[in-house]
Design a protein around this motif. Sequence first.
Motif, PDB file in Angstrom:
ATOM      1  N   PRO A 139       1.077  -0.801  -0.165  1.00 37.84           N
ATOM      2  CA  PRO A 139       0.061  -0.210  -0.140  1.00 37.84           C
ATOM      3  C   PRO A 139       0.469   1.406  -0.041  1.00 37.84           C
ATOM      4  N   GLY A 140       1.107   1.781  -1.253  1.00 40.62           N
ATOM      5  CA  GLY A 140       0.480   3.386  -0.879  1.00 40.62           C
ATOM      6  C   GLY A 140      -0.207   4.767  -0.015  1.00 40.62           C
ATOM      7  N   TYR A 141      -0.541   6.085  -0.785  1.00 41.92           N
ATOM      8  CA  TYR A 141      -0.480   7.169   0.136  1.00 41.92           C
ATOM      9  C   TYR A 141      -2.356   5.983   0.633  1.00 41.92           C
ATOM     10  N   VAL A 142      -3.056   5.967   1.826  1.00 45.81           N
ATOM     11  CA  VAL A 142      -4.141   5.916   2.027  1.00 45.81           C
ATOM     12  C   VAL A 142      -4.877   7.351   2.569  1.00 45.81           C
ATOM     13  N   VAL A 242      -2.123  -7.430   0.935  1.00 44.01           N
ATOM     14  CA  VAL A 242      -1.933  -6.538   1.577  1.00 44.01           C
ATOM     15  C   VAL A 242      -3.089  -6.228   2.999  1.00 44.01           C
ATOM     16  N   GLU A 243      -2.621  -5.336   4.280  1.00 42.72           N
ATOM     17  CA  GLU A 243      -3.307  -3.890   4.376  1.00 42.72           C
ATOM     18  C   GLU A 243      -3.396  -3.079   5.038  1.00 42.72           C
ATOM     19  N   PHE A 244      -4.397  -1.686   5.041  1.00 43.63           N
ATOM     20  CA  PHE A 244      -4.102  -0.542   5.697  1.00 43.63           C
ATOM     21  C   PHE A 244      -5.503  -0.627   6.443  1.00 43.63           C
ATOM     22  N   LYS A 245      -5.110   0.810   7.093  1.00 48.82           N
ATOM     23  CA  LYS A 245      -6.620   1.822   7.408  1.00 48.82           C
ATOM     24  C   LYS A 245      -5.924   2.786   6.628  1.00 48.82           C
ATOM     25  N   LEU A 285       9.590  -3.428  11.841  1.00 47.84           N
ATOM     26  CA  LEU A 285       8.559  -4.602  11.938  1.00 47.84           C
ATOM     27  C   LEU A 285       7.884  -4.924  13.712  1.00 47.84           C
ATOM     28  N   ASP A 286       8.666  -5.221  14.846  1.00 46.33           N
ATOM     29  CA  ASP A 286       8.350  -5.488  16.001  1.00 46.33           C
ATOM     30  C   ASP A 286       7.300  -3.756  16.640  1.00 46.33           C
ATOM     31  N   HIS A 287       7.226  -3.058  16.046  1.00 46.41           N
ATOM     32  CA  HIS A 287       5.982  -1.870  16.310  1.00 46.41           C
ATOM     33  C   HIS A 287       5.041  -1.598  14.994  1.00 46.41           C
ATOM     34  N   SER A 288       5.256  -2.822  13.800  1.00 41.42           N
ATOM     35  CA  SER A 288       4.450  -2.133  13.038  1.00 41.42           C
ATOM     36  C   SER A 288       3.150  -3.092  12.726  1.00 41.42           C
ATOM     37  N   ASP A 289       2.507  -3.406  14.147  1.00 39.74           N
ATOM     38  CA  ASP A 289       1.329  -3.381  14.176  1.00 39.74           C
ATOM     39  C   ASP A 289       0.381  -2.291  14.814  1.00 39.74           C
ATOM     40  N   SER A 290       1.458  -1.333  15.310  1.00 38.32           N
ATOM     41  CA  SER A 290       1.141  -0.168  15.400  1.00 38.32           C
ATOM     42  C   SER A 290       0.666   1.465  14.598  1.00 38.32           C
ATOM     43  N   LEU A 291       1.790   0.712  14.022  1.00 34.01           N
ATOM     44  CA  LEU A 291       1.998   1.875  13.220  1.00 34.01           C
ATOM     45  C   LEU A 291       0.818   2.278  12.122  1.00 34.01           C
ATOM     46  N   ASP A 292       0.557   3.354  11.883  1.00 36.85           N
ATOM     47  CA  ASP A 292      -0.705   3.723  10.393  1.00 36.85           C
ATOM     48  C   ASP A 292      -0.087   4.186   9.281  1.00 36.85           C
ATOM     49  N   LEU A 293       1.660   4.674   9.625  1.00 39.31           N
ATOM     50  CA  LEU A 293       2.175   4.751   8.347  1.00 39.31           C
ATOM     51  C   LEU A 293       4.066   5.635   8.566  1.00 39.31           C
ATOM     52  N   ILE A 294       4.737   5.448   7.740  1.00 34.90           N
ATOM     53  CA  ILE A 294       5.944   5.101   7.772  1.00 34.90           C
ATOM     54  C   ILE A 294       6.067   6.843   7.005  1.00 34.90           C
ATOM     55  N   MET A 295       7.590   7.437   7.144  1.00 38.14           N
ATOM     56  CA  MET A 295       7.416   9.320   6.249  1.00 38.14           C
ATOM     57  C   MET A 295       8.882   8.572   6.563  1.00 38.14           C
ATOM     58  N   PHE A 296       9.102   7.924   5.012  1.00 31.02           N
ATOM     59  CA  PHE A 296      10.992   7.653   4.156  1.00 31.02           C
ATOM     60  C   PHE A 296      11.825   9.083   3.756  1.00 31.02           C
ATOM     61  N   PRO A 337       1.866   1.200   5.215  1.00 28.63           N
ATOM     62  CA  PRO A 337       1.787   1.955   4.009  1.00 28.63           C
ATOM     63  C   PRO A 337       3.127   3.487   3.943  1.00 28.63           C
ATOM     64  N   MET A 338       3.863   3.069   2.790  1.00 26.37           N
ATOM     65  CA  MET A 338       5.352   4.218   3.481  1.00 26.37           C
ATOM     66  C   MET A 338       4.948   5.250   2.659  1.00 26.37           C
ATOM     67  N   LEU A 339       5.105   6.604   2.635  1.00 25.37           N
ATOM     68  CA  LEU A 339       5.348   7.245   2.333  1.00 25.37           C
ATOM     69  C   LEU A 339       6.691   7.772   1.389  1.00 25.37           C
ATOM     70  N   HIS A 340       7.434   8.559   0.901  1.00 23.97           N
ATOM     71  CA  HIS A 340       8.310   8.919   0.231  1.00 23.97           C
ATOM     72  C   HIS A 340       9.134  10.345   0.007  1.00 23.97           C
ATOM     73  N   VAL A 341       9.588  10.862  -0.087  1.00 25.76           N
ATOM     74  CA  VAL A 341      10.702  11.910  -0.115  1.00 25.76           C
ATOM     75  C   VAL A 341      12.442  11.429  -0.719  1.00 25.76           C
ATOM     76  N   TYR A 342      12.536  12.054  -1.955  1.00 29.97           N
ATOM     77  CA  TYR A 342      13.670  12.162  -2.669  1.00 29.97           C
ATOM     78  C   TYR A 342      14.515  12.627  -1.766  1.00 29.97           C
TER      79      TYR A 342
END
Length: 583
Positions: A139-142, A242-245, A285-296, A337-342
């Motif tokens: 999943p990307g942007y949700v 995949v799964e997402f909220k 991954l140890d915290h992935s169950d509680s994360l809504d997204l990751i800003m990379f 879901p992981m969002l990105h800037v370069y």
Amino acid sequence: LVFFADLVAFPVSLFLSLRDIITRYQLATDNNASLTRPDSDDQADAAADATTAETTALADGASHVLRQRAQNTDTTPTATSTDDESVLQRETSADARGRRLPAGKTMLLIVKLALFAMVIDFVYRPLVTPAHDLFVFRPGYVSHTSAKLHIRYTDGGNLELRYRELLPRSSLLYENTDDDTSYDFAANTPWESAGEFAPPTNETDFTAISTLLNLQPSTRYLVELHCRQPTLHAQTALLGSVEFKTAPVPHTPSRLRFGSGSCIKPNFPYQPSWTPDIHGFRSMLDHSDSLDLIMFMGDFVYADVPLYFGPEAEDYRRLYRQVYAAQSSRRLMRKVPMLHVYDDHEIKNNWHDQDQPPMGSAMTAFDDYNGRANPPSSVPDASYYNFTYGNIAFYAWDTRRYRTHWETAERHEGATMLGLKQKQHFIEWLHDVNHTAAVKFVVSSVPVTTGWSNFDSSQDTWRGYPTERAEILNLTQHVPNLFYLSGDRHEMAAVELPSGNIEFSTSPISQFTFPLVGKFKKNRDGEHTIHYRRPGHVKYGILDVDTETDPDIPRITYSLYTTDVHQGKRPAWVYEAKGAPWR
């Protein structure tokens, strides 16, 4: 410098060790041969005649001596003969040792060969295992009603997305064969289909974005990707899930928990393995169950470290495939879901040449694997974007494409990192969210703080653009509950900027650090350093934002995780920022 020194030193050291071993062995062999080899045929004949005569005389004398000894003593071996045999044994043993390879140097050679093989593996792994058949489904942007799904699939056959609502533990259990994860559904919740679509083509390196629409806000979903095989019976096969909220309705009080960080290199620190992993992602991954997204926040690939393989799009795509091929990447990005800037290393180190080559190839690869899964930008062909999660607003800068060259005369006065168009778009966003969002996050690939002064940070970070930096901070000081997020420096710092805004700069997620070089200068230029940490090959932040408990005064908590402390299971440092009234 250390890497290239090793790359040169290893072959030289191997050559010297191997030469020493061969030379010693050859000298021992030659010495033994020279003791028995005559100089010429004449010398050999003369030596043979002399030897025959001497042997006859010795035999006659020996017979006489033996007859006398036989009359006076027993036939027990004499001390003289024993001594002769001992000398002969010692000479034979010495000859064997001379011909035998020296054990210590041989072991050293083996160690050097193993170390050199590891260096070659670390450097050239993307070329040896290009992962052409890689499968990606994440999943990307949700948003609150839609979800972008990033797909890479190389085989034929039309694809189909099927999705279903996930509920808290209830009556119907579903087992995911990908990683033994289980889900629960309401017994009467049907699968829905988003329809079939053609598989991606080589033009985009077999990647595609498919968007699910008409979803419910604040709802968890499970999505499956099926392929209709081009056979006579047109059978379908499950490729992955995949799964997402989904996000809450815009402008409603919310709770958000998200990860932040930058900078990864597969299999760093190096470990011999057939399947290189990303240690920081494995920790997350140890915290992935509680994360809504990751800003990379940039440096997802290192196109120029340790070697630059070329300016073509495939040279860059190969590096993205290596990251996505890691098991921890697939598991983490399937769930969060992981969002990105370069940043610069997606192109080249300290990139500041705007659209000059190889910018085009680098951005093609970035868009194929990360960019198109981001929130859409309201500006055509732009990589900067903004989005909301309930009443929490984000703005992600593009700090590379529009920046002026720092070596030009215009650097001190007219230098810009954002460019006029992006800066104006950002200012408009500030006006829009000032009193409509309880908390605002501005994402920058490079730090806003001036604390870093080592190496190139004086030019490459916001410290190198003081006029525009001052202009931005002068605006954000009037925006309540606005925070900056950044990465890049392979260190961590929490700093209160002169504007009163707080910046959390966190990196690397999985890369090297500078243990003995450079220094972060605390409390300079009107800044207040809240916390600073250098050690750790794995560092990332997790932010908890709560605008529900008290809708007027939000709570923002930053937690630093590093595998050096508690093995990344618990925070190494926690900071709760003071929320302010925002309406």
